[in-house]
Each structure stands twice: as C-alpha cells, then as structure tokens.
Motif scaffolding. Structure first.
Motif, PDB file in Angstrom:
ATOM      1  N   THR A  44       0.841  -1.188   0.000  1.00  0.00           N
ATOM      2  CA  THR A  44       0.000   0.000   0.000  1.00  0.00           C
ATOM      3  C   THR A  44       0.883   1.248   0.000  1.00  0.00           C
ATOM      4  O   THR A  44       2.065   1.189   0.360  1.00  0.00           O
ATOM      5  N   GLY A 100      -6.753   8.995   0.520  1.00  0.00           N
ATOM      6  CA  GLY A 100      -6.790   7.601   0.945  1.00  0.00           C
ATOM      7  C   GLY A 100      -5.511   6.842   0.651  1.00  0.00           C
ATOM      8  O   GLY A 100      -4.428   7.411   0.562  1.00  0.00           O
ATOM      9  N   THR A 103      -3.482   0.520  -3.368  1.00  0.00           N
ATOM     10  CA  THR A 103      -2.887  -0.802  -3.176  1.00  0.00           C
ATOM     11  C   THR A 103      -2.358  -1.301  -4.511  1.00  0.00           C
ATOM     12  O   THR A 103      -3.065  -1.244  -5.519  1.00  0.00           O
ATOM     13  N   ASP A 124      -7.669   1.961  -5.964  1.00  0.00           N
ATOM     14  CA  ASP A 124      -7.991   2.835  -4.850  1.00  0.00           C
ATOM     15  C   ASP A 124      -8.758   2.045  -3.789  1.00  0.00           C
ATOM     16  O   ASP A 124      -8.952   0.829  -3.914  1.00  0.00           O
ATOM     17  N   GLU A 125      -9.218   2.740  -2.762  1.00  0.00           N
ATOM     18  CA  GLU A 125      -9.900   2.066  -1.656  1.00  0.00           C
ATOM     19  C   GLU A 125     -11.262   1.496  -2.048  1.00  0.00           C
ATOM     20  O   GLU A 125     -11.810   0.670  -1.321  1.00  0.00           O
ATOM     21  N   GLU A 126     -11.783   1.906  -3.183  1.00  0.00           N
ATOM     22  CA  GLU A 126     -13.042   1.360  -3.682  1.00  0.00           C
ATOM     23  C   GLU A 126     -12.801   0.276  -4.732  1.00  0.00           C
ATOM     24  O   GLU A 126     -13.708  -0.104  -5.457  1.00  0.00           O
ATOM     25  N   ASP A 127     -11.549  -0.207  -4.801  1.00  0.00           N
ATOM     26  CA  ASP A 127     -11.125  -1.266  -5.713  1.00  0.00           C
ATOM     27  C   ASP A 127     -11.275  -0.877  -7.187  1.00  0.00           C
ATOM     28  O   ASP A 127     -11.476  -1.728  -8.046  1.00  0.00           O
TER      29      ASP A 127
END
Length: 144
Positions: A44, A100, A103, A124-127
C-alpha cells in the motif's frame, strides 16, 4: 507471508521499512509491503504526500510503487543465484486518486531464467483501477 525462496533478512527489511531493504524513496512514499512471494507482491501507499500540483496522485509515485513491487518479486524469483535489475517499465493511468490509500498487486507474466516480467495493478480504496504497469527485469548472475 509466503517467502520460501527469499532471503529472510531482505524480506524483513522490506516489511520493516528498513532503508537498507526498502530504499529511501519507498520510505518517503510511505510504501508498506503486505505480502511478498515470486507469485504475488502486495503493498500500500498513501495518496497524501504523493500528489502533483493539482492534488492528484502523482503518476511517478504510482510507477515507483510498481517498480518496487515488480523488482521485489523478481528478486525473490531470482534468489539465490541471480540478482534482478529493471530494464523496462511502462504505465497506463486510468483514473485519478485524491485521497486515501492505494494498493498495488504484482503478479508474474513471465518467470524465466534470465528475465522476469510482472503486471502491477494499482487500485484505490473502492477497488477501482487507478494504474496498470508492466515491469521487466533482467536476472543476472550474482557473481558479476
């Protein structure tokens, strides 16, 4: 973490963020290795602190993350007889990230005796896919 063929000290340095293992750039970028094997490397990186003037994740930060993951996977694959050196990298930036954590997941495209190539997908954090990179490393004899 699956690391049967990797030197434990190298991976411990990467995981701990030790400058000797991670390098100063990865420490500055805030890269954290979560998983490392020749078959899959995951890490990350925060968006904050890695932006360009418009407040978007800097493309160079994405490429640096991808190069670190592909290089680590290649080094694990090459160990103990060979060392890994990057020879090519490219990136496609699909969407922006403004906050944010992103990954990166590196998976091999080719694991040979003299070359290794990885695809690195950064989300991102929302894939949602932010960037796709491909890195190729030459695997050189250790005694060079």
């Amino acid at each position: 973490m699956s690391t049967p063929s990797a030197p434990e000290s190298l991976l411990a340095a990467f995981i701990a963020g030790d400058e000797a293992g991670m390098g100063a750039l990865n420490r500055k970028l805030g890269v954290k290795i979560l998983e490392a094997s020749a078959e899959r490397v995951v890490a990350t990186m925060p968006v904050e602190g890695n932006t360009q003037p418009y407040g978007l994740l800097h493309g160079g930060a994405s490429v640096a993350l991808a190069e670190s993951l592909g290089s680590l996977g290649s080094a694990i694959h090459a160990h103990p007889d060979r060392i890994s050196v990057g020879v090519d990298i490219n990136a496609t930036h699909h969407r922006s990230a403004t906050s944010g954590i992103v990954t990166g997941v590196a998976t091999p495209l080719h694991l040979g005796r003299s070359m290794a190539s990885y695809e690195v997908v950064i989300t991102d954090e929302e894939d949602r896919r932010v960037c796709t990179c491909r890195i190729t490393c030459a695997l050189l004899p250790r005694d060079r």
